[in-house]
Design a protein around this motif. Structure first.
Motif, PDB file in Angstrom:
ATOM      1  N   ALA A  36       3.398  -7.683   2.327  1.00  0.00           N
ATOM      2  CA  ALA A  36       3.603  -6.546   2.254  1.00  0.00           C
ATOM      3  C   ALA A  36       4.288  -5.756   3.432  1.00  0.00           C
ATOM      4  CB  ALA A  36       2.033  -5.833   2.373  1.00  0.00           C
ATOM      5  N   ASP A  49       0.616   1.554  -3.897  1.00  0.00           N
ATOM      6  CA  ASP A  49      -0.502   1.588  -4.997  1.00  0.00           C
ATOM      7  C   ASP A  49      -0.372   0.177  -5.849  1.00  0.00           C
ATOM      8  OD1 ASP A  49      -2.576   1.594  -6.503  1.00  0.00           O
ATOM      9  OD2 ASP A  49      -2.746   3.965  -6.584  1.00  0.00           O
ATOM     10  N   LEU A  50      -0.816  -0.799  -5.368  1.00  0.00           N
ATOM     11  CA  LEU A  50      -0.636  -2.074  -5.940  1.00  0.00           C
ATOM     12  C   LEU A  50      -1.674  -2.484  -6.938  1.00  0.00           C
ATOM     13  CD1 LEU A  50       0.955  -4.923  -6.075  1.00  0.00           C
ATOM     14  CD2 LEU A  50      -0.384  -5.746  -4.319  1.00  0.00           C
ATOM     15  N   ASN A  51      -1.399  -2.931  -8.102  1.00  0.00           N
ATOM     16  CA  ASN A  51      -2.308  -3.265  -9.063  1.00  0.00           C
ATOM     17  C   ASN A  51      -1.969  -4.558  -9.785  1.00  0.00           C
ATOM     18  OD1 ASN A  51      -4.805  -2.864 -11.026  1.00  0.00           O
ATOM     19  ND2 ASN A  51      -3.359  -3.031 -12.492  1.00  0.00           N
ATOM     20  N   PHE A 101      -1.800 -12.568  -0.754  1.00  0.00           N
ATOM     21  CA  PHE A 101      -1.446 -11.284  -0.332  1.00  0.00           C
ATOM     22  C   PHE A 101      -1.156 -11.295   1.437  1.00  0.00           C
ATOM     23  CE2 PHE A 101      -2.242  -7.148   1.507  1.00  0.00           C
ATOM     24  CZ  PHE A 101      -1.395  -6.225   0.832  1.00  0.00           C
ATOM     25  N   ASP A 159      -0.091  -9.880   5.107  1.00  0.00           N
ATOM     26  CA  ASP A 159       0.290  -8.724   5.961  1.00  0.00           C
ATOM     27  C   ASP A 159       0.019  -9.035   7.762  1.00  0.00           C
ATOM     28  OD1 ASP A 159       0.825  -6.034   7.524  1.00  0.00           O
ATOM     29  OD2 ASP A 159       1.249  -5.500   5.607  1.00  0.00           O
ATOM     30  N   TYR A 195      -5.689  -2.151   4.677  1.00  0.00           N
ATOM     31  CA  TYR A 195      -5.579  -1.877   3.423  1.00  0.00           C
ATOM     32  C   TYR A 195      -7.095  -1.646   2.785  1.00  0.00           C
ATOM     33  CZ  TYR A 195      -0.844  -3.167   3.630  1.00  0.00           C
ATOM     34  OH  TYR A 195       0.677  -3.310   4.152  1.00  0.00           O
ATOM     35  N   TYR A 239      -9.337  -2.859  -0.335  1.00  0.00           N
ATOM     36  CA  TYR A 239      -9.007  -3.906  -1.215  1.00  0.00           C
ATOM     37  C   TYR A 239     -10.159  -3.742  -2.310  1.00  0.00           C
ATOM     38  CZ  TYR A 239      -6.258  -6.318   2.312  1.00  0.00           C
ATOM     39  OH  TYR A 239      -5.163  -6.471   3.106  1.00  0.00           O
ATOM     40  N   ARG A 291      -4.181   1.127  -1.715  1.00  0.00           N
ATOM     41  CA  ARG A 291      -4.981   0.529  -2.474  1.00  0.00           C
ATOM     42  C   ARG A 291      -4.118  -0.773  -2.924  1.00  0.00           C
ATOM     43  NH1 ARG A 291      -6.657   0.128  -8.287  1.00  0.00           N
ATOM     44  NH2 ARG A 291      -4.718   1.000  -8.765  1.00  0.00           N
ATOM     45  N   VAL A 292      -4.955  -1.866  -2.947  1.00  0.00           N
ATOM     46  CA  VAL A 292      -4.603  -3.284  -3.370  1.00  0.00           C
ATOM     47  C   VAL A 292      -5.741  -3.735  -4.192  1.00  0.00           C
ATOM     48  CG1 VAL A 292      -4.241  -5.539  -2.536  1.00  0.00           C
ATOM     49  CG2 VAL A 292      -3.341  -3.823  -1.017  1.00  0.00           C
ATOM     50  N   ILE A 348      -6.626  -6.253  -7.163  1.00  0.00           N
ATOM     51  CA  ILE A 348      -6.334  -7.645  -7.803  1.00  0.00           C
ATOM     52  C   ILE A 348      -7.307  -8.191  -8.537  1.00  0.00           C
ATOM     53  CG2 ILE A 348      -5.587 -10.302  -7.359  1.00  0.00           C
ATOM     54  CD1 ILE A 348      -4.610  -9.041  -4.579  1.00  0.00           C
ATOM     55  N   ILE A 362      -6.297 -13.505   0.547  1.00  0.00           N
ATOM     56  CA  ILE A 362      -5.888 -12.570   1.515  1.00  0.00           C
ATOM     57  C   ILE A 362      -5.618 -12.979   2.833  1.00  0.00           C
ATOM     58  CG2 ILE A 362      -6.273 -10.243   2.354  1.00  0.00           C
ATOM     59  CD1 ILE A 362      -6.140 -10.268  -0.580  1.00  0.00           C
TER      60      ILE A 362
END
Length: 311
Positions: free
Chosen positions: A228, A234-236, A246, A248, A254, A256, A297-298, A300, A309
């Motif tokens: 990231a 905005d990740l979906n 994921f 970072d 973030y 989650y 937003r993450v 998953i 993560i």
């Protein structure tokens, strides 16, 4: 009547000797293969198409290596190479003619296309046929690309992209706008992707870095890696029989929402995730940070796969 009986004394051959024998056999085949020299026949095409605002570029490749990049001229420039390889030059030359191409305009639609043309009932070519083309476009030119059995590289485009591929590796760099990607049996790598992004992938690995905007990723049978780098997005992700990673440097920034059906969720111990469900069949975890990226937003959701993560 005399009967003859044959016998032998079986001797165990040392494993090292068997290995050396196997290498010798492989080396023999390799030397034989190296003796085959391929004859290469090519055809080069260059063409310039006038461009005006509102034009759209459509590219369709078959067994093609396609590169699309932007430049500062108000025109589309195409450099295409058609290639045929075969041990016999005559066959390579004859079958080169089976690679067809088109560079045309219909209204505001620009078309660049290559394809393999066979007569009815004709067997597939004996030669290794492929096309290579580089297309230079104004950076605000929208691009639609379909490619099969090849590769695609696109960079520095800012007015959107539609991409549909099979058995094709994809590389995207600095692409923005409305972006739609469908890939099957071909890995996708992207860096600096920003906009309204939709990705559908089947039996493909996805690696994305430095993102911005809205991302909706649907994947089946593959691996997804998101680096990231403090991305504002905005990740979906909805993944089936796939693993999602994921990363970072500041994982805690973030928001989650994680769910794994018949899979595992791994998170750093220093992060205070709330596992509302944690059974072998289903796991759900949340994290609501309080600092500046808390609104990012993450989400998953994975079935028959794992979520990780952090490192």
């Amino acid at each position: 009547m005399q009967l003859f009986q044959f016998s032998y004394n079986a001797t165990r051959i040392p494993r090292q000797s068997l290995y050396c024998l196997w290498l010798l056999v492989l080396g023999t085949f390799s030397l034989h293969a190296q003796e085959i020299t391929l004859q290469v026949v090519t055809k080069n095409i260059t063409e310039t198409i006038a461009y005006k605002t509102g034009d759209e570029l459509n590219i369709e490749g078959e067994k093609a290596e396609v590169e699309v990049l932007s430049w500062d001229k108000n025109e589309v420039f195409v450099t295409m190479k058609l290639i045929s390889k075969h041990p016999e030059r005559r066959i390579a030359k004859e079958e080169l003619e089976k690679i067809k191409y088109e560079i045309t305009r219909e209204g505001n639609q620009l078309y660049i296309r290559n394809y393999i043309e066979l007569a009815e009932g004709e067997k597939k070519p004996l030669s290794n046929l492929k096309a290579q083309f580089v297309v230079s476009v104004p950076e605000d030119c929208p691009v639609t690309l379909a490619n099969y059995f090849g590769s695609a590289s696109l960079q520095d485009l800012n007015n959107g992209l539609n991409l549909n591929s099979e058995f094709c590796t994809i590389g995207l760099t600095n692409v923005s706008g409305t972006i739609g990607i469908k890939t099957r049996f071909g890995d996708l790598e992207g860096d600096q992707i920003e906009g309204d992004v939709s990705i559908e992938a089947k039996r493909s690995n996805i690696t994305l870095r430095r993102l911005g905007g809205k991302f909706d990723i649907q994947a089946k049978y593959g691996t997804i890696e998101i680096f990231a780098d403090q991305s504002a997005f905005d990740l979906n992700i909805d993944a089936d029989r796939s693993d999602v990673y994921f990363y970072d440097a500041r994982m805690q920034d973030y928001k989650y929402n994680l769910a794994a059906h018949h899979g595992n969720i791994s998170v750093p111990k220093r992060m205070d995730f709330n596992f509302t469900e944690n059974t072998p069949e289903f796991k759900r975890a949340f994290l609501l940070p309080k600092d500046e990226l808390g609104g990012v937003r993450v989400a998953i959701n994975v079935s028959f796969g794992d979520i990780r993560i952090g490192p």
